[in-house]
Scaffold this motif. Structure first.
Motif, mmCIF file in Angstrom:
data_model
loop_
_atom_site.group_PDB
_atom_site.id
_atom_site.type_symbol
_atom_site.label_atom_id
_atom_site.label_comp_id
_atom_site.label_asym_id
_atom_site.label_seq_id
_atom_site.Cartn_x
_atom_site.Cartn_y
_atom_site.Cartn_z
ATOM 1 N N TYR A 278 26.152 57.596 31.246
ATOM 2 C CA TYR A 278 25.738 58.647 32.164
ATOM 3 C C TYR A 278 24.307 59.128 31.904
ATOM 4 C CZ TYR A 278 30.622 59.151 33.608
ATOM 5 O OH TYR A 278 31.884 58.924 34.102
ATOM 6 N N TYR A 279 23.790 58.856 30.707
ATOM 7 C CA TYR A 279 22.502 59.421 30.327
ATOM 8 C C TYR A 279 21.343 58.433 30.421
ATOM 9 C CZ TYR A 279 25.077 63.446 28.572
ATOM 10 O OH TYR A 279 25.871 64.550 28.477
ATOM 11 N N PHE A 280 21.631 57.144 30.552
ATOM 12 C CA PHE A 280 20.571 56.147 30.612
ATOM 13 C C PHE A 280 20.196 55.841 32.057
ATOM 14 C CE2 PHE A 280 22.238 54.582 26.339
ATOM 15 C CZ PHE A 280 21.262 55.278 25.647
ATOM 16 N N PRO A 281 18.978 55.297 32.286
ATOM 17 C CA PRO A 281 18.595 54.882 33.648
ATOM 18 C C PRO A 281 19.534 53.812 34.192
ATOM 19 C CG PRO A 281 16.684 54.964 32.194
ATOM 20 C CD PRO A 281 17.888 55.149 31.326
ATOM 21 N N THR A 282 19.481 53.597 35.493
ATOM 22 C CA THR A 282 20.423 52.701 36.163
ATOM 23 C C THR A 282 20.371 51.288 35.590
ATOM 24 O OG1 THR A 282 20.199 53.996 38.191
ATOM 25 C CG2 THR A 282 21.132 51.785 38.388
ATOM 26 N N LEU A 283 19.144 50.754 35.404
ATOM 27 C CA LEU A 283 19.014 49.391 34.901
ATOM 28 C C LEU A 283 19.622 49.247 33.510
ATOM 29 C CD1 LEU A 283 17.919 46.563 35.437
ATOM 30 C CD2 LEU A 283 15.732 47.296 34.413
ATOM 31 N N THR A 284 19.324 50.206 32.636
ATOM 32 C CA THR A 284 19.906 50.185 31.284
ATOM 33 C C THR A 284 21.408 50.355 31.327
ATOM 34 O OG1 THR A 284 17.857 51.198 30.490
ATOM 35 C CG2 THR A 284 19.734 51.193 28.988
ATOM 36 N N ASN A 285 21.863 51.227 32.200
ATOM 37 C CA ASN A 285 23.294 51.478 32.360
ATOM 38 C C ASN A 285 24.025 50.203 32.777
ATOM 39 O OD1 ASN A 285 25.824 52.484 32.916
ATOM 40 N ND2 ASN A 285 25.189 53.659 34.698
ATOM 41 N N VAL A 286 23.497 49.506 33.782
ATOM 42 C CA VAL A 286 24.131 48.277 34.252
ATOM 43 C C VAL A 286 24.122 47.212 33.165
ATOM 44 C CG1 VAL A 286 23.943 46.392 35.919
ATOM 45 C CG2 VAL A 286 23.616 48.755 36.669
ATOM 46 N N TYR A 287 23.006 47.107 32.453
ATOM 47 C CA TYR A 287 22.914 46.118 31.381
ATOM 48 C C TYR A 287 23.963 46.383 30.294
ATOM 49 C CZ TYR A 287 21.282 43.891 27.110
ATOM 50 O OH TYR A 287 21.226 43.182 25.942
ATOM 51 N N LEU A 288 24.105 47.629 29.895
ATOM 52 C CA LEU A 288 25.077 47.960 28.851
ATOM 53 C C LEU A 288 26.502 47.672 29.304
ATOM 54 C CD1 LEU A 288 23.603 51.288 27.428
ATOM 55 C CD2 LEU A 288 23.597 49.031 26.359
ATOM 56 N N LYS A 289 26.794 47.971 30.578
ATOM 57 C CA LYS A 289 28.143 47.702 31.079
ATOM 58 C C LYS A 289 28.432 46.207 31.118
ATOM 59 C CE LYS A 289 28.877 51.843 33.884
ATOM 60 N NZ LYS A 289 29.120 52.379 35.243
ATOM 61 N N ILE A 290 27.445 45.405 31.567
ATOM 62 C CA ILE A 290 27.642 43.953 31.605
ATOM 63 C C ILE A 290 27.792 43.403 30.190
ATOM 64 C CG2 ILE A 290 26.548 41.763 32.221
ATOM 65 C CD1 ILE A 290 25.284 43.169 34.602
ATOM 66 N N SER A 291 26.950 43.881 29.272
ATOM 67 C CA SER A 291 27.043 43.425 27.874
ATOM 68 C C SER A 291 28.405 43.759 27.284
ATOM 69 C CB SER A 291 25.930 44.068 27.048
ATOM 70 O OG SER A 291 24.664 43.730 27.537
ATOM 71 N N ARG A 292 28.877 44.974 27.564
ATOM 72 C CA ARG A 292 30.167 45.379 27.012
ATOM 73 C C ARG A 292 31.293 44.542 27.596
ATOM 74 N NH1 ARG A 292 30.218 50.382 28.760
ATOM 75 N NH2 ARG A 292 28.508 50.916 27.381
ATOM 76 N N ALA A 293 31.205 44.238 28.890
ATOM 77 C CA ALA A 293 32.238 43.412 29.518
ATOM 78 C C ALA A 293 32.232 41.992 28.945
ATOM 79 C CB ALA A 293 32.023 43.376 31.028
ATOM 80 N N LEU A 294 31.040 41.408 28.755
ATOM 81 C CA LEU A 294 30.962 40.056 28.198
ATOM 82 C C LEU A 294 31.479 40.018 26.764
ATOM 83 C CD1 LEU A 294 27.487 38.864 29.568
ATOM 84 C CD2 LEU A 294 29.765 38.148 30.326
ATOM 85 N N ILE A 295 31.147 41.031 25.983
ATOM 86 C CA ILE A 295 31.626 41.078 24.600
ATOM 87 C C ILE A 295 33.146 41.206 24.556
ATOM 88 C CG2 ILE A 295 31.607 42.459 22.494
ATOM 89 C CD1 ILE A 295 28.659 43.078 23.085
ATOM 90 N N ASN A 296 33.716 41.981 25.483
ATOM 91 C CA ASN A 296 35.172 42.099 25.531
ATOM 92 C C ASN A 296 35.828 40.768 25.897
ATOM 93 O OD1 ASN A 296 35.346 44.806 24.811
ATOM 94 N ND2 ASN A 296 35.083 45.510 26.913
ATOM 95 N N VAL A 297 35.200 40.019 26.821
ATOM 96 C CA VAL A 297 35.724 38.697 27.173
ATOM 97 C C VAL A 297 35.662 37.767 25.964
ATOM 98 C CG1 VAL A 297 35.334 36.664 28.601
ATOM 99 C CG2 VAL A 297 35.210 38.934 29.624
ATOM 100 N N MET A 298 34.540 37.794 25.248
ATOM 101 C CA MET A 298 34.416 36.964 24.046
ATOM 102 C C MET A 298 35.402 37.389 22.965
ATOM 103 S SD MET A 298 30.282 36.528 23.728
ATOM 104 C CE MET A 298 30.451 35.516 22.261
ATOM 105 N N CYS A 299 35.675 38.689 22.915
ATOM 106 C CA CYS A 299 36.637 39.189 21.927
ATOM 107 C C CYS A 299 38.016 38.567 22.142
ATOM 108 C CB CYS A 299 36.709 40.711 22.024
ATOM 109 S SG CYS A 299 37.872 41.486 20.909
ATOM 110 N N VAL A 300 38.370 38.302 23.400
ATOM 111 C CA VAL A 300 39.671 37.707 23.701
ATOM 112 C C VAL A 300 39.651 36.191 23.530
ATOM 113 C CG1 VAL A 300 41.408 37.374 25.508
ATOM 114 C CG2 VAL A 300 40.268 39.581 25.276
ATOM 115 N N PHE A 301 38.588 35.524 23.965
ATOM 116 C CA PHE A 301 38.611 34.069 24.096
ATOM 117 C C PHE A 301 37.874 33.307 22.984
ATOM 118 C CE2 PHE A 301 39.446 35.447 28.455
ATOM 119 C CZ PHE A 301 40.504 34.625 28.785
ATOM 120 N N LEU A 302 37.097 33.981 22.146
ATOM 121 C CA LEU A 302 36.278 33.250 21.173
ATOM 122 C C LEU A 302 37.129 32.441 20.202
ATOM 123 C CD1 LEU A 302 33.486 32.618 20.007
ATOM 124 C CD2 LEU A 302 33.731 34.622 18.535
#
Length: 454
Positions: A278-302
């Motif tokens: 909620y506190y970061f700019p839109t671009l940073t916010n989207v990047y963090l959400k995508i990174s978190r989603a990818l890391i969660n996928v890797m957490c399951v499938f790695l």
């Protein structure tokens, strides 16, 4: 005590006799009855030691003792408005409400000649400071957090939203605990159907108590399926996050004695969201959400993908040949992975129960034993240790503890199926993971992947 709507008796003696019959006044040291003369009439004060503001009660009693007999009003309403110099005063006419208020910390007064009870709310609950929660920290946000006192939590949200449309309804759940539950929403933005559904579900709860507060309420609201571990609610300990959700048209449920808020409706995109978004700019916010989603996928499938390729080395591309296990495998890889899964949980539980002064040296010892020496002894291979270390760290990239364990169970399911049935097991496990997410329903009846467009 059986909840009965018994009306207040006409005389103070009858009221005191009934109160003393129900309450263990003599046995329980913190239940106190104090008799005083007010305006020439005998009155009885009932209160709980530890819940009162002594200074406030002293001022109220001092004012009441100055009331003269000729100044006593005939009507209890006139007495409460003219003779009690305090804001939060209520007149009660049945014992069910008297016991509820008294056992919540409200001072109850019976005065001879009045067929009613006067409730003076000068409670001061024992409470800790509104410090930032340890789990859900923010880099740039506010540093306050919810506490176990319901009134403090509603005040922190009201401080952020100064709008007349903010409504906080109070409900009561549990025959014995009679726990206060607040339903908070913006009247001009909330989904009316969702609000009606939540309100009716809470009113229809039939339970003796909410012994585990918010978790007990969640179980009463939504009977989850044991085979689907994904969370059905979003919880937050931050009042700024809860306020932001209110302004988005969501419903926030607060439970007394619980330092967190339950947010509805929710989806997996809401659950993996954190306060910093909620506190970061839109671009940073989207990047963090995508990174978190990818890391969660890797957490399951790695680790399942690693196990699949180790069972089929001929599938491994030459460019990734370096990931193959080079050392001698003394214990099958699947057993190594499962043992490390349990060991990581053991370390986590040990960290929770370790005194803070010993946490650093014990963490160093555990890291050495689990790292270098376990590989050198031949129990584990270094590649397995590396991938499990990534998985252990990746579990903490999202704030929801329950979601972390749901991803862990999905990973274990994939590991076992892959070890038993090779690529067929991996394919079936992947389908099960996807179905567990896609067909998971929340309290609102919406799918887990539902995105609300505003």
């Amino acid at each position: 005590m059986v909840r009965e709507n018994i009306p207040i008796y006409k005389t103070r003696e009858e009221n005191v006799a009934y109160m003393d019959q129900i309450l263990p006044i003599k046995e329980s040291f913190d239940l106190i009855r104090r008799d005083l003369f007010i305006g020439g009439r005998v009155s009885s004060f009932y209160f709980i030691n530890g819940f009162n503001s002594d200074d406030t009660m002293l001022k109220i009693m001092d004012s009441l003792l100055k009331v003269k007999a000729e100044d006593m009003p005939e009507n209890v309403w006139d007495f409460s408005s003219a003779c009690i110099p305090y804001v939060e005063v209520e007149v009660l006419f049945d014992f069910d409400q008297v016991f509820k208020n008294l056992l919540s910390g409200v001072t109850c007064v019976f005065i001879d000649g009045y067929q009613a009870c006067i409730a003076i709310d000068c409670r001061t609950y024992p409470a800790r400071s509104v410090e930032e929660p340890d789990k859900d920290k923010s880099l740039r946000g506010s540093r306050d957090g919810f506490v176990e006192t319901l009134v403090f939590n509603t005040a922190m949200m009201r401080r952020r939203i100064r709008h007349p449309a903010l409504i906080m309804e109070m409900q009561e759940v549990g025959d014995s605990s009679r726990t206060d539950v607040a339903i908070c929403y913006m009247g001009d933005r909330v989904d009316k159907e969702l609000l009606h559904n939540i309100r009716s579900k809470i009113k229809s709860i039939q339970t003796d108590d909410l012994r585990m507060n918010q978790q007990s309420l969640a179980e009463c609201l939504f009977r989850r399926k044991w085979y689907n571990p994904f969370p059905k609610f979003k919880f937050t300990e931050r009042p700024d996050t809860a306020s932001a959700c209110l302004l988005e048209g969501k419903v926030v449920i607060l439970v007394d004695n619980s330092p967190s808020a339950m947010i509805l409706p929710t989806s997996i995109f809401d659950i993996i969201e954190e306060a910093n978004d909620y506190y970061f700019p839109t671009l940073t916010n989207v990047y963090l959400k995508i990174s978190r989603a990818l890391i969660n996928v890797m957490c399951v499938f790695l680790t399942p993908v690693f196990l699949l390729f180790m069972q089929n080395l001929n599938w491994l591309p030459k460019v990734f040949a370096f990931v193959a296990v080079k050392d001698t495998v003394n214990i099958p890889l699947i057993y190594q992975l499962l043992m490390l899964e349990i060991a990581i949980d053991g370390l986590r539980l040990a960290a929770l129960n370790t005194p803070s002064m010993l946490s650093t040296p014990l963490s160093v010892i555990a890291g050495l034993v689990m790292g270098e020496f376990s590989v050198a002894s031949g129990w584990f291979n270094s590649e397995v240790m590396l991938y499990m270390a990534f998985v252990a760290v990746a579990n903490y990239t999202q704030p929801n503890f329950e979601l972390g364990y749901a991803l862990k169970f999905m990973r274990l399911e994939l590991l076992v199926l892959t070890a038993l049935f090779n690529w067929w097991g991996f394919a079936v496990g992947t389908v099960l993971v996807v179905c567990s997410i896609c067909f998971n329903k929340t309290l609102s009846g919406r799918g887990y992947l539902h995105i609300r467009l505003t």
